[in-house]
Scaffold this active site. Structure first.
Site, PDB file in Angstrom:
ATOM      1  N   SER A  95       0.583  -1.234   0.124  1.00 15.17           N
ATOM      2  CA  SER A  95       0.269   0.648  -0.145  1.00 15.17           C
ATOM      3  C   SER A  95       1.204   1.346   0.369  1.00 15.17           C
ATOM      4  O   SER A  95       0.180   2.428  -0.666  1.00 15.17           O
ATOM      5  CB  SER A  95      -0.793   0.268   1.236  1.00 15.17           C
ATOM      6  OG  SER A  95      -1.932  -0.817   0.697  1.00 15.17           O
TER       7      SER A  95
ATOM      8  N   HIS B 273       0.921   3.895   4.515  1.00 16.04           N
ATOM      9  CA  HIS B 273       0.453   4.559   3.735  1.00 16.04           C
ATOM     10  C   HIS B 273       0.985   6.552   3.738  1.00 16.04           C
ATOM     11  O   HIS B 273       0.949   6.734   1.922  1.00 16.04           O
ATOM     12  CB  HIS B 273      -0.939   5.075   4.017  1.00 16.04           C
ATOM     13  CG  HIS B 273      -2.174   3.606   4.318  1.00 16.04           C
ATOM     14  ND1 HIS B 273      -3.305   3.987   4.134  1.00 16.04           N
ATOM     15  CD2 HIS B 273      -1.327   2.216   3.913  1.00 16.04           C
ATOM     16  CE1 HIS B 273      -3.364   2.170   4.433  1.00 16.04           C
ATOM     17  NE2 HIS B 273      -2.101   1.921   4.381  1.00 16.04           N
TER      18      HIS B 273
END
Length: 328
Positions: free
Chosen positions: A187, A239
């Protein structure tokens, strides 16, 4: 100028998926005012196949039936008809995947091993590992929707650099703030591609149509996905680190020549606009300084939370329904 997470604490697996909805971006959010040839996307499909292949290897090594015979396992292996490829009990891994010990053995990110065992390679290997089938599918769908479009526009070299370096940036920030758990997932790299989409729109602002709506759409998508990261079991540091890295790299790798540069008689003396050069230089400086400082802090064994007392809220906001200390 250039033309997620699994966590293990106290011996018990705690799954922290860094999957996101970043893939559900329209493939043509905005259009340029001139047509240009497109590249054929082949690197992103290879990345997808590589992630799937790695997951299969991880499940082969995991061998849940053997683990259930040699150690205490809470519950029965899931999908036992798959044999050694069957999944860990759902109590241990609700994402249909391997155990945390298997992930750690095969390259998951873990602060102690990076700092004290000098296994810096885990900053890269962890982005190729996934917590389970659900985690893998969510990330690969996102990669297909975002990555193919970007590769078609900018080619495999620049998108490959964006993906890998953003994944590294996400792992680096995660390792600075998450010291007691392991982490895996792509991610960070995916958020890097999303950040690059935003910086690409900004640096090439003058050549796009319907750019205001495109900017609003991207900002909403970014806000939603980062907001998901404040829930428990999600490593939002990966992230954020990946997003910031990709955002800065977008200014370096994705500027387009100003309109009319390739046409004769336009009188243009510079291939790029002055503000594009400014953004390029500023981004290079920030990347070099940021990564350098982060690496020094990491390998000195310092805890990022000691330098930023409120930063833990970026990854988990405690409520009456969950305790961030237990989940992170």
């Amino acid at each position: 100028m250039a033309g997620d997470d699994v966590e293990n604490r106290g011996g018990r697996a705690k799954r922290n998926s860094n999957s996101s909805g970043v893939g559900y971006i329209a493939s043509s959010t905005y259009t340029t005012e001139h047509t240009e040839s497109q590249w054929t996307s082949w690197l992103v499909p290879i990345f997808v196949l590589a992630n799937v292949a790695v997951f299969i290897v991880v499940m082969y090594v995991n061998n849940c039936p053997k683990q259930s015979r040699t150690r205490l396992v809470v519950g029965k292996c899931v999908a036992r008809f798959l044999g050694r490829f069957s999944f860990q009990p759902l109590r241990e891994n609700p994402l249909f995947g391997p155990s945390s010990s298997t992930l750690l053995k095969l390259g998951a990110l873990e602060w102690n091993k990076v700092v004290f065992n000098h296994q810096g390679w885990r900053l890269i290997t962890c982005i190729w590992l996934h917590a389970g089938v659900i985690h893998l599918l969510a990330n690969m769908l996102s990669l297909v929707f975002i990555g193919i479009r970007l590769e078609q526009q900018f080619g495999f070299v620049r998108i490959g650099i964006l993906y890998l370096f953003s994944g590294f940036g996400g792992s680096l920030l995660s390792s600075l703030f998450i010291l007691n758990n392991i982490s895996v997932g792509a991610s960070g790299a995916l958020f890097g591609l999303l950040g690059a989409m935003l910086s690409e729109l900004i640096t090439n602002w003058t050549i796009y149509t319907n750019k205001a709506s495109a900017l609003l759409t991207l900002l909403v998508i970014i806000a939603i996905n980062l907001a998901i990261g404040i829930l428990p079991h999600v490593d939002n540091f990966a992230h954020i680190g990946g997003f910031v890295t990709g955002f800065l790299l977008g200014f370096v790798l994705l500027p387009r020549p100003q309109l009319g540069w390739l046409e004769r008689g336009t009188g243009l003396k510079s291939k790029y606009k002055p503000y594009q050069y400014v953004l390029w230089v500023a981004s290079v400086v920030l990347l070099v300084v940021g990564v350098g400082v982060a690496l020094v802090v990491l390998f000195r064994g310092e805890d990022g939370n000691e330098h930023c007392s409120w930063c833990h809220y970026l990854s988990c906001v405690p409520t009456s329904r969950w305790d961030c200390n237990q989940n992170n």
